[in-house]
Design a protein around this motif. Structure first.
Motif, PDB file in Angstrom:
ATOM      1  N   ALA A  62       0.835  -1.206   0.000  1.00  0.00           N
ATOM      2  CA  ALA A  62       0.000   0.000   0.000  1.00  0.00           C
ATOM      3  C   ALA A  62       0.872   1.259   0.000  1.00  0.00           C
ATOM      4  O   ALA A  62       0.614   2.206  -0.744  1.00  0.00           O
ATOM      5  N   GLY A  70      -2.228  -0.277   4.644  1.00  0.00           N
ATOM      6  CA  GLY A  70      -3.276  -1.046   3.986  1.00  0.00           C
ATOM      7  C   GLY A  70      -4.676  -0.591   4.352  1.00  0.00           C
ATOM      8  O   GLY A  70      -5.569  -0.553   3.502  1.00  0.00           O
ATOM      9  N   ALA A  73      -5.440   2.522   2.408  1.00  0.00           N
ATOM     10  CA  ALA A  73      -5.691   2.212   0.993  1.00  0.00           C
ATOM     11  C   ALA A  73      -7.118   1.720   0.803  1.00  0.00           C
ATOM     12  O   ALA A  73      -7.804   2.126  -0.143  1.00  0.00           O
ATOM     13  N   ASP A  87      -7.129   2.251  -7.625  1.00  0.00           N
ATOM     14  CA  ASP A  87      -6.039   1.676  -6.830  1.00  0.00           C
ATOM     15  C   ASP A  87      -6.598   0.918  -5.621  1.00  0.00           C
ATOM     16  O   ASP A  87      -6.151  -0.186  -5.310  1.00  0.00           O
ATOM     17  N   PHE A  91      -6.222  -2.953  -4.799  1.00  0.00           N
ATOM     18  CA  PHE A  91      -5.568  -3.292  -3.544  1.00  0.00           C
ATOM     19  C   PHE A  91      -6.433  -4.227  -2.704  1.00  0.00           C
ATOM     20  O   PHE A  91      -5.945  -5.247  -2.200  1.00  0.00           O
ATOM     21  N   ARG A  95      -5.461  -7.828  -1.533  1.00  0.00           N
ATOM     22  CA  ARG A  95      -5.334  -8.086  -0.090  1.00  0.00           C
ATOM     23  C   ARG A  95      -6.150  -9.308   0.305  1.00  0.00           C
ATOM     24  O   ARG A  95      -5.690 -10.169   1.056  1.00  0.00           O
ATOM     25  N   ILE A 129       0.541  -8.086  -6.659  1.00  0.00           N
ATOM     26  CA  ILE A 129      -0.544  -7.148  -6.975  1.00  0.00           C
ATOM     27  C   ILE A 129      -0.410  -6.671  -8.418  1.00  0.00           C
ATOM     28  O   ILE A 129       0.702  -6.589  -8.955  1.00  0.00           O
ATOM     29  N   TRP A 131      -1.528  -3.375 -10.254  1.00  0.00           N
ATOM     30  CA  TRP A 131      -2.131  -2.050 -10.150  1.00  0.00           C
ATOM     31  C   TRP A 131      -2.804  -1.707 -11.483  1.00  0.00           C
ATOM     32  O   TRP A 131      -2.394  -2.180 -12.528  1.00  0.00           O
TER      33      TRP A 131
END
Length: 134
Positions: A62, A70, A73, A87, A91, A95, A129, A131
């Motif tokens: 994050a 996190g 985010a 984003d 995220f 997560r 991740i 993005w």
């Protein structure tokens, strides 16, 4: 160096630096494996150790996108700024994958279905991740 040990049913249960009056202690070298195991027990990693490492990784990812952590985010899911919202969506989805994977694999360790990995190896197993603009 010599230490003095007391045994119960053949196992060392106490280690002292000097003989203890009135008790049955026997002299033994401190390099003895059984003595060393009592003096320097191996620490077993527990669920809390892995959870802390996974959370630190989640927070670091994050922060790589300039969020505070996190939790921060995730709060941008309702942002009116399209990039921040996108984003946050990426995220949160990532997560969730990370934690689902983590708990699933750690359950396998607890159930004897896989060997316990080091924390670094475990973090390296986690999904990457993606993005929105990458």
């Amino acid at each position: 160096m010599t230490v003095y040990v007391r045994r119960v049913e053949g196992r060392i249960v106490e280690v002292c630096g000097a003989p203890q009056p009135g008790q049955q202690f026997s002299a033994i070298d401190d390099s003895n494996e059984e003595v060393q195991a009592l003096i320097n027990p191996k620490r077993t990693l527990g669920l809390a150790d892995y959870a802390a490492a996974v959370q630190a990784h989640v927070d670091a990812v994050a922060m790589s996108r300039e969020f505070h952590d996190g939790v921060t985010a995730a709060t941008y899911l309702t942002s009116t700024i399209p990039r921040w919202k996108a984003d946050a969506e990426a995220f949160v989805a990532w997560r969730d994958q990370v934690w689902a994977y983590s708990y699933g694999e750690l359950d396998k360790v607890k159930n004897g279905q896989r060997l316990q990995p080091t924390i670094n190896a475990f973090i390296n197993e986690l999904p990457a991740i993606s993005w929105p603009d990458e």
